[in-house]
Design an enzyme around this catalytic site. Sequence first.
Site, PDB file in Angstrom:
ATOM      1  N   ASP A 167       0.691  -0.984   0.323  1.00 34.61           N
ATOM      2  CA  ASP A 167      -0.127  -0.063   0.028  1.00 34.61           C
ATOM      3  C   ASP A 167       1.208   1.131   0.024  1.00 34.61           C
ATOM      4  OD1 ASP A 167      -2.344   1.847   0.362  1.00 34.61           O
ATOM      5  OD2 ASP A 167      -1.257   1.784   2.722  1.00 34.61           O
TER       6      ASP A 167
ATOM      7  N   ASP B 296      -1.587  -0.835   6.148  1.00 33.46           N
ATOM      8  CA  ASP B 296      -2.097  -0.246   7.198  1.00 33.46           C
ATOM      9  C   ASP B 296      -3.549   0.679   7.588  1.00 33.46           C
ATOM     10  OD1 ASP B 296      -1.796   1.529   5.623  1.00 33.46           O
ATOM     11  OD2 ASP B 296      -1.827   3.418   7.820  1.00 33.46           O
TER      12      ASP B 296
ATOM     13  N   ASP C 255      -7.776  -1.616   3.235  1.00 30.47           N
ATOM     14  CA  ASP C 255      -6.423  -1.928   2.749  1.00 30.47           C
ATOM     15  C   ASP C 255      -6.527  -3.752   3.372  1.00 30.47           C
ATOM     16  OD1 ASP C 255      -4.451  -0.747   1.887  1.00 30.47           O
ATOM     17  OD2 ASP C 255      -3.765  -0.040   3.842  1.00 30.47           O
TER      18      ASP C 255
END
Length: 633
Positions: free
Chosen positions: A341, A524, A528
């Site tokens: 990410d 995080d 996600d």
Amino acid sequence: MTRTATPPIVRERPLPRPPSIFSTALKTPEVRWALAALALFLLGWSFQLAGAPAPLWWTLYLVCYATGGWEPALAGLRALREKTLDVDLLMIVAALAAASIGQIFDGALLVVIFATSGALEVIVTRRTADSVDSLLNLAPEQATLVEGDGATRTVSSRELEPGHRVLVRPGERVGGDGIVIDGTSEVDQQAITGESVPVVREVGDEVLSGTVNGTGTLTVRITRPASESVIARIVALVEEASETKAGTQLFIEKVEQTYSFGVVIATLLVLTVPMLFFAHTFEEALLRAIVFMIVASPCAVVLSTMPPLLASIANAGRHGVLVKSATVMETLGRTTLVAYDKTGTLTEGAPEVIAVTPTGGRDEDEVLVLAAAVEHYSEHPLGRAIVGQAGERGLPVPEASEFRALPGRGVTGRVQGRVVTVERADAASTATGTLVHVRVDQDTAGEITLVDRLRPDAPAAVEAAVETIGAPAVLLTGDNASAAAEVAGRTGMGTVYHSLLPQDKVAVVTDLEARGERVMVVGDGINDAPALAAASTGVSMGRRGSDLALDTADVIIVRDELGALPHLMRLSRRARRYVIANLAIAGTVIAALVVWDLVGTLPLALAVAGHEGSTVLVALNGARLLRRSAWER
């Protein structure tokens, strides 16, 4: 001069956090039973080592049997009623068999191991369920419904239906998915999409449930019922992906079934065949069957896999990485592709000034000071970054008056008698980041370029991960194409997927897995979590990670040190080699003892010595992974 106070932005109550893992554990009956069994086992062992009378420590061990073994025994009996056989029941039978021939310590240890394993599984399951429930609190409980005559009233967000109009005031969370039909504002979507800065939303733009409105007022027409909102879909995706991942354990369950069934059948044959065909007495056949049950029991096999993996978990924990289970530790080493990410993982999730371009004869500091003066009152991340940059340069920032937010555009105010306006560029981003214009009395004074601050260790960490697995890394982000490309260029990403909603990330991960990749997703945010659940291994950042990401992930990097991942994957590969070696040792010893017991007469003492000796050997071999060198080399 005294600064003029700005109107406060209304904030909702903080979102409730799920109970801590410790409080969850203590409220779980399985954990209390496991802790009680462990305490009884340690107390009995202490009395045994101290030379106390045998009835005393035998009694403590027997109570340990009952405390830690009643639940797996009951579950095993229920499984029998459904015509299935599990290893837990086999372990209870093996423990009782051990006690029947005087090896009560070994049986009690086996009971404690399995009770603890079951308790940990329950904790993880319930903790994840609590976190999924807390995610639903992102959507506000109430919304302001606009009636047909323009009047407003407060309703439950769950009552919102397509076609309803709701008023979203500054600082409030959006009550449902919909389309803006009036107003302009900047909406913070980071929790849902991962975008590092708020995005402009005006008439015709979509807004998502649970996102936070900025300084403008919006009227939104609801397009989806609450049950189909983006938050509800995230919950569904996490649950679906978790169930799919659990399906990969079916092979292990089949092996357990086959092994357990085989040992039971073989034990019965060892008991009956000698009596039927070799004229053995019942006592002789029973002793041989008990010896067979002990030597064939998978104690050494269990300890072949667990000590190396648990030692690796402990070693990783000392280096700030929490691996949630032995299965995860074993899986880590098989990773073939790492997908990162962007916001909050590779970057800090906060913008920073990288360039100030003055015009009209001004210098950089003057442009920065003018912008910082009016941005001082702003709560926008870009404004805070500009003010912070002026502070880092030690520039004196003058007072500003007549401050006013320009919803969806920027801010304006009067500085030393001049009207200063700071606005985001019409094209929200440039090839290198976000661009804002600074104007003084309608004349352009300069431009300031900002980017999402990259973690200092990100480039080196990504490079090390790529070297470890031998494949380029992938970037998965909800941010726009230019912001994604900028971070990808600085971190050496091989492939970039941008502008992704949570379900899009899941689709990418699922497609990669379908191609044969074993994907590790590092993220995080709430957005996600579905991808973390869908991947072979999900890794969450510990400091910035959302509750849902932390509980969905298989691994938590406690100190947010990305460089720990390559070490972790190499440690997992080393643990897997140890597991294979241990299984070879345990399998050889079990096979030798079983053959001896079937062909000849295996003395009970030698059976126990051989069985326990192999158990100790594989345990000590696995413990070698506790050494610091196992992590560093």
